[in-house]
Design an enzyme around this catalytic site. Structure first.
Site, short mmCIF file in Angstrom:
data_model
loop_
_atom_site.label_atom_id
_atom_site.label_comp_id
_atom_site.label_asym_id
_atom_site.label_seq_id
_atom_site.Cartn_x
_atom_site.Cartn_y
_atom_site.Cartn_z
N GLU A 291 0.85 -1.19 0.00
CA GLU A 291 0.00 0.00 0.00
C GLU A 291 0.90 1.25 0.00
OE1 GLU A 291 -3.34 1.96 3.03
OE2 GLU A 291 -1.74 0.67 3.78
N LYS A 351 -9.74 -0.75 -1.14
CA LYS A 351 -9.84 -0.92 0.31
C LYS A 351 -11.28 -0.75 0.76
CE LYS A 351 -7.78 0.64 4.68
NZ LYS A 351 -6.80 1.55 5.33
N CYS A 402 -4.06 -3.05 4.41
CA CYS A 402 -3.80 -2.56 5.77
C CYS A 402 -4.86 -3.04 6.76
CB CYS A 402 -3.68 -1.04 5.76
SG CYS A 402 -2.81 -0.37 7.20
#
Length: 555
Positions: A291, A351, A402
């Protein structure tokens, strides 16, 4: 009681005695409340110690038991207060890394919100404690509250779920059977059963003490034994193939905790590391970048676009690039982009769980803060909705970015849709000097166990690693270094029982908790009504005072 220095009529005497009893009772209640608050603080700190960096997982049931003992026999609002204190002691210390990395204001705000959920569980204690097998009912309430706070308000915060502490313990293999939610529930049952056993040695333990003690401790031992069985006979998914994957950790130029200090330098580091891999003669099936390996839109920024093409052409295989992609003037997308050496950019994962006040401002139309760290959030990050795996070099890959890895739905739905391999793209640079990176890596390892899949993590500067389906770390890179991990990983299309169960454990425990609250509320109300009726009967049947001889009426 010492004799009064002056005589009082019977009615005044009764009031004085009642006042003394009230004062003594109130003083005792305050002392009990203080003791319970201290016990709640101790329990919250013990639960914190179960997670990284201390990681003594065996303290999970101890901390949970302390919660039950601290809220025992307290009235409704006091039980909620003690539960809140437990939540403050636990959550403020559990995510202390936010104070050091993001800022004390965000740390206090998020910790306070999360602590409130433990206060809500405390409010439920006087209700469900009136039910038979109360440790099971209270564990359902705890698990349901964990699920609620993991997704609400806004995107929620899953950190602190009991299951996240079990990596490197004998019960971890059970995750393949029961999943994170089931594990949290059973750990809570163990903790509350321990509390029920300990209570048999306390005043007002009730009867029959011996049988209660046997059931409580016996139940805790039985559950632990069931959880340990998979360690002897773990669930192993059949491997249908293999692939060679390279994970690139390019590192950050300048300060190790500021991705924006030189974001072009970050991209250049990943480009050069990938070209270096190509020069070594190694040809993996695909390459994984982290990321924020590009912190600007790789389709609009010419320099970044050229760098990616250079790296992809050199290695000759697809590269999964982590990039921030513009979505109009007011929004941005955090994406994993499959960049093919021939076809160019193709399949993308967005995401799904951006962080409130970290990646977007809730209700910006009504409140647009322009101070502190919030000033840097000029555009809101949109949430992705993809549940299908990425197609990378002919491999079905479940991707997470993440904090996505901490949410149950992200990887589970992609695995159910056919993913053969898991990947996590993360940029933990903001947390690189804190214990957050260790906590997230532990959660990542647990996801590999739960899904029965190999998992590859690429981070900008730590922790990059390759994890086997049993949670073993096959390879890892030292934080704050430039490294390329090249490992052969297995591919599987078989679903673990936990993946097959899907969302049903969460629904089950939510339903149980609601049922327990209703039944407990009925029992609580009935007990109060019975107590009120008893007091009224006592008042009515109180005999009238017999007049003294000198008070007798004169005939």
């Amino acid at each position: 009681m010492a004799a009064l220095p002056f005589p009082l009529c019977p009615s005044v005497s009764r009031r004085v005695l009642a006042g003394r009893r009230w004062f003594a009772g109130d003083h005792y209640a305050v002392s009990v409340l203080v003791a319970r608050i201290l016990l709640a603080v101790a329990g919250g700190l013990l639960l914190t110690a179960a997670f990284e960096p201390i990681a003594v997982a065996y303290l999970v049931p101890v901390g949970v038991a302390a919660f039950a003992l601290a809220t025992r026999d307290l009235p409704f609002w006091r039980a909620g207060l003690v539960g809140l204190v437990f939540g403050v002691a636990f959550y403020f210390t559990h995510i202390d890394w936010m104070r050091e990395s993001i800022g004390p204001d965000a740390w206090v705000a998020l910790s306070s919100i999360e602590a409130l959920f433990y206060g809500l569980v405390g409010l439920a204690v006087p209700l469900v404690r009136r039910l038979p097998a109360w440790p099971v009912w209270l564990a359902a309430v705890w698990t349901a509250a964990d699920g609620l706070r993991s997704g609400w308000p806004f995107s929620g915060m899953p950190w602190g779920r009991l299951a996240f502490a079990v990596v490197d313990t004998p019960v971890a293999p059970a995750l393949a059977y029961i999943g994170m939610t089931g594990m949290s529930f059973l750990l809570a049952v163990v903790g509350f059963s321990l509390a029920a056993g300990v209570e048999t040695w306390l005043p007002r333990a009730g009867a029959p003490v011996r049988r209660t003690r046997q059931l409580a401790f016996g139940g805790a031992v039985a559950i632990v034994a069931l959880l340990v069985i998979p360690a002897v006979a773990p669930y192993e998914t059949d491997m249908t193939g293999s692939a060679v994957v390279a994970a690139v950790q390019g590192n950050l130029p300048g300060p190790a905790n500021d991705i924006l200090y030189d974001h072009r330098g970050v991209t250049r580091n990943h480009v050069e590391a990938t070209i270096g891999l190509a020069d070594s003669g190694v040809r993996p099936d695909f390459v994984l970048w982290p990321e924020n390996s590009t912190a600007v839109d790789p389709f609009r920024d010419g320099e970044v676009n050229d760098g990616i093409r250079e790296a992809v052409t050199a290695i000759g295989v697809p590269v999964v690039v982590g990039g921030l992609v513009d979505d109009g003037q007011d929004h941005v997308l955090n994406q994993g982009i499959v960049w093919d050496p021939v076809a160019g950019p193709g399949d993308r994962y967005t995401k799904q769980h951006p962080v409130a006040y970290g990646e977007y401002i809730p209700f910006r139309r009504y409140w647009d803060p322009n101070f502190g760290a919030l000033r840097a959030i000029g555009r809101d990050m949109k949430s992705g909705t993809r549940t299908e795996p990425l197609r990378v070099a002919g491999i079905e890959v479940a991707d997470a970015i993440c904090f996505d890895v901490a949410y149950d739905d992200v990887m589970r739905e992609q695995v159910r849709a056919g993913a053969e391999l898991l990947t996590v793209q993360t940029s933990n640079a903001s947390f690189i000097f804190t214990t957050q990176i260790d906590q997230q890596f532990a959660i990542t390892r647990l996801r590999a166990i739960e899904s029965g899949r190999w998992l590859v993590v690429a981070a900008t500067n730590g922790i990059t690693g390759v994890i086997a389906p049993d949670g073993t770390v096959v390879a890892s890179a030292d934080p704050r270094t430039t490294a390329v991990l090249v490992e052969q990983v297995g591919l599987s299309s078989e679903l673990t029982p936990a993946t097959r169960l899907g969302v049903w454990p969460a629904r089950l425990f939510t339903g149980l908790s609601l049922l327990g609250l209703v039944l407990g509320g009925i029992a609580y109300r009935r007990q109060r009504d019975d107590a009120g009726s008893a007091r009224a009967t006592d008042d009515v049947s109180e005999p009238e005072a017999t007049p003294a001889p000198n008070e007798a009426p004169v005939g």
